[in-house]
Design a protein around this motif. Structure first.
Motif, short mmCIF file in Angstrom:
data_model
loop_
_atom_site.label_atom_id
_atom_site.label_comp_id
_atom_site.label_asym_id
_atom_site.label_seq_id
_atom_site.Cartn_x
_atom_site.Cartn_y
_atom_site.Cartn_z
N GLY A 70 -29.02 -10.04 -29.41
CA GLY A 70 -30.08 -9.12 -29.08
C GLY A 70 -31.28 -9.65 -28.91
N LYS A 71 -31.34 -10.99 -28.19
CA LYS A 71 -32.42 -11.63 -27.77
C LYS A 71 -32.66 -10.89 -26.39
CE LYS A 71 -34.78 -16.04 -27.25
NZ LYS A 71 -35.79 -15.73 -28.19
N LYS A 72 -34.07 -10.70 -26.10
CA LYS A 72 -34.19 -9.80 -24.99
C LYS A 72 -34.72 -10.89 -23.77
CE LYS A 72 -33.30 -6.05 -26.74
NZ LYS A 72 -32.11 -5.20 -26.27
N ASP A 73 -35.07 -11.95 -23.97
CA ASP A 73 -35.52 -12.98 -22.90
C ASP A 73 -34.59 -12.93 -21.76
OD1 ASP A 73 -37.09 -13.84 -25.14
OD2 ASP A 73 -37.13 -15.68 -24.69
N LYS A 74 -35.26 -12.82 -20.56
CA LYS A 74 -34.23 -13.00 -19.32
C LYS A 74 -34.22 -14.28 -18.93
CE LYS A 74 -32.88 -10.11 -15.78
NZ LYS A 74 -32.20 -8.97 -15.92
N VAL A 75 -32.87 -14.56 -18.33
CA VAL A 75 -32.44 -15.82 -18.12
C VAL A 75 -32.50 -15.83 -16.47
CG1 VAL A 75 -30.62 -17.53 -18.12
CG2 VAL A 75 -31.13 -16.16 -19.96
N PHE A 76 -33.07 -16.91 -16.10
CA PHE A 76 -33.21 -17.06 -14.39
C PHE A 76 -32.49 -18.51 -14.55
CE2 PHE A 76 -36.40 -14.31 -14.88
CZ PHE A 76 -36.54 -13.57 -13.54
N GLY A 77 -31.27 -18.56 -13.48
CA GLY A 77 -30.55 -19.70 -13.26
C GLY A 77 -31.19 -20.46 -11.71
N VAL A 78 -31.20 -21.78 -11.60
CA VAL A 78 -31.91 -22.16 -10.77
C VAL A 78 -31.11 -23.41 -9.99
CG1 VAL A 78 -33.99 -23.50 -9.81
CG2 VAL A 78 -34.20 -21.61 -11.49
N VAL A 79 -31.03 -23.29 -8.72
CA VAL A 79 -30.20 -24.33 -8.10
C VAL A 79 -31.02 -24.45 -6.51
CG1 VAL A 79 -27.89 -24.07 -9.11
CG2 VAL A 79 -28.16 -23.08 -6.84
N GLY A 80 -30.45 -25.73 -6.00
CA GLY A 80 -31.03 -25.88 -4.68
C GLY A 80 -30.19 -25.40 -3.63
N ASP A 81 -30.35 -25.43 -2.33
CA ASP A 81 -29.82 -24.97 -1.24
C ASP A 81 -28.43 -25.95 -1.35
OD1 ASP A 81 -31.36 -26.99 -0.57
OD2 ASP A 81 -31.12 -26.41 1.82
N SER A 82 -28.48 -27.25 -1.13
CA SER A 82 -27.20 -28.06 -1.40
C SER A 82 -26.38 -28.11 -2.23
CB SER A 82 -27.88 -29.35 -1.09
OG SER A 82 -26.78 -30.47 -1.00
N THR A 83 -27.20 -27.94 -3.71
CA THR A 83 -26.33 -27.59 -4.91
C THR A 83 -25.63 -26.30 -4.88
OG1 THR A 83 -27.89 -28.90 -6.07
CG2 THR A 83 -26.60 -27.54 -7.29
N PHE A 84 -26.32 -25.15 -4.14
CA PHE A 84 -25.60 -24.03 -4.12
C PHE A 84 -24.13 -24.08 -3.47
CE2 PHE A 84 -24.70 -20.19 -1.64
CZ PHE A 84 -24.55 -19.00 -2.71
N PHE A 85 -24.12 -24.91 -2.28
CA PHE A 85 -22.91 -24.98 -1.66
C PHE A 85 -21.91 -26.17 -2.39
CE2 PHE A 85 -26.02 -24.28 1.96
CZ PHE A 85 -25.46 -23.14 2.36
N HIS A 86 -22.58 -27.14 -3.11
CA HIS A 86 -21.85 -28.14 -3.83
C HIS A 86 -21.21 -27.32 -4.96
CE1 HIS A 86 -21.11 -30.96 -6.83
NE2 HIS A 86 -21.19 -31.86 -6.08
N SER A 87 -21.64 -26.61 -5.86
CA SER A 87 -20.86 -25.91 -6.93
C SER A 87 -21.73 -24.75 -7.55
CB SER A 87 -20.75 -27.04 -8.11
OG SER A 87 -22.13 -27.65 -8.53
N GLY A 88 -22.72 -24.34 -6.88
CA GLY A 88 -23.32 -23.00 -7.26
C GLY A 88 -22.65 -21.79 -7.13
N ILE A 89 -22.07 -21.67 -5.72
CA ILE A 89 -21.15 -20.53 -5.51
C ILE A 89 -20.54 -19.77 -6.57
CG2 ILE A 89 -19.58 -19.43 -3.86
CD1 ILE A 89 -20.67 -21.33 -1.68
N THR A 90 -19.38 -20.70 -7.15
CA THR A 90 -18.50 -20.37 -8.22
C THR A 90 -19.37 -19.89 -9.36
OG1 THR A 90 -18.49 -22.48 -8.95
CG2 THR A 90 -16.61 -21.93 -7.52
N GLY A 91 -20.44 -20.42 -9.49
CA GLY A 91 -21.27 -19.81 -10.96
C GLY A 91 -21.82 -18.40 -10.36
N ALA A 92 -22.30 -18.43 -9.14
CA ALA A 92 -22.93 -17.06 -8.88
C ALA A 92 -21.75 -16.00 -8.68
CB ALA A 92 -23.52 -17.37 -7.60
N ILE A 93 -20.44 -16.40 -8.40
CA ILE A 93 -19.44 -15.45 -8.45
C ILE A 93 -19.24 -14.96 -9.98
CG2 ILE A 93 -16.93 -15.10 -8.37
CD1 ILE A 93 -17.23 -16.90 -5.55
#
Length: 582
Positions: free
Chosen positions: A402-425
């Motif tokens: 029930g905690k209301k804090d908003k979560v923001f996940g941060v990756v760089g552009d190279s990291t997005f291509f490395h392994s961020g896309i699957t997390g985004a999915i």
């Protein structure tokens, strides 16, 4: 011809001389310069930056199956990413020789752990080679390819930061004329179905016995008899340290082929010295196997398990000897690493730091420095891609509690291509109540400006398709993908608020190039403080820019560092910061 070369440069030269045809890697310190130097030989070696280490390993494995001598290079934690295909390829065996370079990082100079990847060779049942200087980096790599093809095995070529970055004299040779072997369809060998893998495992165990026989005769392992009162077994850079401490006052078994270990040679050496020491960095990899064979030795009882060794540590541990040193009466100001002046990530992290009910899950890159003071705008940093995936887990935990804090996940552009896309999915597919943020600075920043799939150029300098982060996020289901200049603080704040209130999948892409990219236009006029207007509120210090500090009790901007990003100017509520000449 002789040349002064780092270990990484020598590995690249060794690949050239060994007749390597295909090389792939993902940049990561201390391994990055291997591929950056291999492109010197692009007339005969195809090389690429892969999106991640698993892909790099698979490209090199495919080239090996296709008959080419191939190489994959990565830092130690990158081998974790590549482990899946590596373990299986150890069962299958090679066609053209295959070498995986693991660059370990004792003392964690630029890494999140200091795992000892020698255990990967034992775990995966693949042969391992360890050089101890630049000449050996080149020569041992050539031998590694011969062993790989003779014994049908991948090779783990293990180096460490000191080997990678230290320089020594290397005698160069000519390139071997190694033809690409014919590719022959062989389903039982290369299709790792259970029935085939069962037979392959039996072949692997037989191969290991043959490799141990080779190890006992290998030119990479040698005994150096001097004074036999002390015998030292060592490998890699630890051998160099031991030689510096003991010189000819000890005998050495210098190991360069370290899996399987040459147990007959080790037993012979142990019987010819009075007291046997094993000197190795990090884990007791060699020591454990020697003791398991019933050979008495001294190792981690005296040699530390943590961090890099050096001659002083070894001398103190074994001889009780300490070196004389002088203490200078100089106060050194602590200088923790910080985001560069004008770094595009600063505006994002400053915005995120202003509210305390935001959880920011971070990732591996120069933007990890957003966790440091005064920003302190990052809650976690685990591994490549976890900025999204760990954030998803935290958001689900918050939902349950029930905690209301908003979560923001941060990756760089190279990291997005490395392994961020699957997390985004995962976030979209499993209805995560969090916001993925891609910090796109148009380059792979932390490891020294390597190209990535979003830059539009390959490692070999060729123009190519530029993968658009925004379009990828839209394609996987994000209803809103907001692109924002992170140095525009008002726009950045509005975007974050909009993301917090969104009820449908919402992603943010901050887009502004790294200020250090070559060829960018010169910065606008630099910022300057009107010291008559400065109210000493210190708000400008909260952005954490190293160009901004207090001098004589008021704010001051060092002109040699400022690039005119205007973040400090936007923070100042008294209009005390303006532009030079305005």
């Amino acid at each position: 011809m002789k040349r002064l070369m780092s270990g990484n440069e020598a590995i690249a030269r060794g690949a050239y001389e060994a007749g390597v045809t295909v090389a792939a890697a993902y940049p990561g310190t201390p391994s990055t310069e291997i591929l950056e130097n291999i492109i010197e030989y692009k007339d005969c070696i195809y090389s690429e930056w892969a999106p991640n280490e698993k892909v790099a390993a698979e490209v090199a494995i495919g080239a090996s199956i296709g008959g080419a001598r191939s190489l994959a290079a990565m830092k130690h934690v990158g081998v974790n990413v590549a482990a899946d295909p590596i373990f299986t390829y150890a069962y299958l065996g090679v066609n053209g020789g295959f070498v995986l370079v693991s660059a370990d990082d004792p003392s964690m100079h630029s890494s999140q752990n200091e795992q000892d990847n020698r255990y990967y060779a034992k775990f995966a049942k693949m042969a391992m080679v360890e050089p101890s200087d630049s000449q050996e980096c080149k020569d041992f790599l050539k031998e590694a390819y011969r062993v790989s093809e003779k014994y049908d095995t991948p090779i783990l070529f293990r180096v460490t930061t000191r080997i990678c970055h230290s320089k020594s004299i290397v005698e160069l040779g000519e390139r071997e004329d190694v033809e690409v072997k014919p590719y022959v369809k062989n389903i039982p060998k290369y299709v790792a179905a259970p029935a085939n893998a069962k037979l392959a495992h039996a072949r692997v165990e037989k191969r290991l016995l043959e490799l141990e026989e080779y190890s006992n005769q290998s030119p990479l392992n040698r005994i150096e008899y001097n004074n036999k009162k002390i015998g030292i077994i060592s490998s890699g850079i630890a051998y160099q340290y031991a030689k510096e401490v003991f010189g000819e006052d000890a005998s050495y078994l210098k190991l360069g082929f370290t899996y399987p270990l040459p147990m007959k040679l080790i037993k012979e050496f142990s019987e010819n010295v009075e007291e046997l020491y094993v000197i190795e960095e990090l884990e007791p990899y060699i020591e454990e196997q020697i003791k398991a064979a019933g050979i008495k030795c001294i190792g981690k009882e005296v040699i530390p398990k943590l961090y890099e060794l050096n001659p002083e540590i070894i001398a103190k541990a074994i001889l009780g000897k300490t070196y004389e040193s002088k203490t200078l009466d100089v106060e050194v100001v602590p200088r923790p690493p910080v985001l560069c002046p004008g770094c595009p990530h600063r505006g994002f992290f400053y915005t995120m730091s202003k509210k305390k009910n935001r959880v920011i899950t971070g990732d591996i890159g120069c933007y990890t420095l957003g966790a440091n003071q005064p920003l302190e705008a990052m809650d976690t940093c685990i591994c490549m891609g976890a900025g999204f995936s760990a954030g998803m887990g935290i958001s689900k935990a918050f939902e349950v509690s029930g905690k209301k804090d908003k979560v923001f996940g941060v990756v760089g552009d190279s990291t997005f291509f490395h392994s961020g896309i699957t997390g985004a999915i995962d976030i979209v597919y499993n209805k995560g109540n969090m916001v993925p943020v891609v910090l796109d600075n148009r380059i792979t920043g932390m490891t020294g400006h390597q190209e990535n799939p979003g830059t539009g150029r390959t490692l070999m300098g060729e123009p190519t398709t530029e993968i658009d982060v925004v379009e990828v996020l839209k394609a996987i289901g994000y209803k809103t993908v907001k692109v924002v200049d992170p140095c525009d603080l008002k726009a950045m704040e509005n975007t974050v608020k909009e993301a917090e209130e969104a009820t449908e999948p919402y992603a943010i892409v901050t887009k502004r190039p790294c200020v250090l990219i070559k060829g960018l236009p010169a910065p606008k006029n630099k910022c300057i403080v009107d010291r008559d207007k400065c109210k000493k509120c210190r708000m400008c210090l909260k952005v954490g820019c190293p160009a901004v500090f207090f001098k004589d009790g008021k704010s001051y901007i060092e002109q040699s560092m400022c690039v005119g990003c205007e973040v400090c100017m936007q923070v100042c509520k008294f209009d005390a910061i303006g532009r030079v000449g305005e």
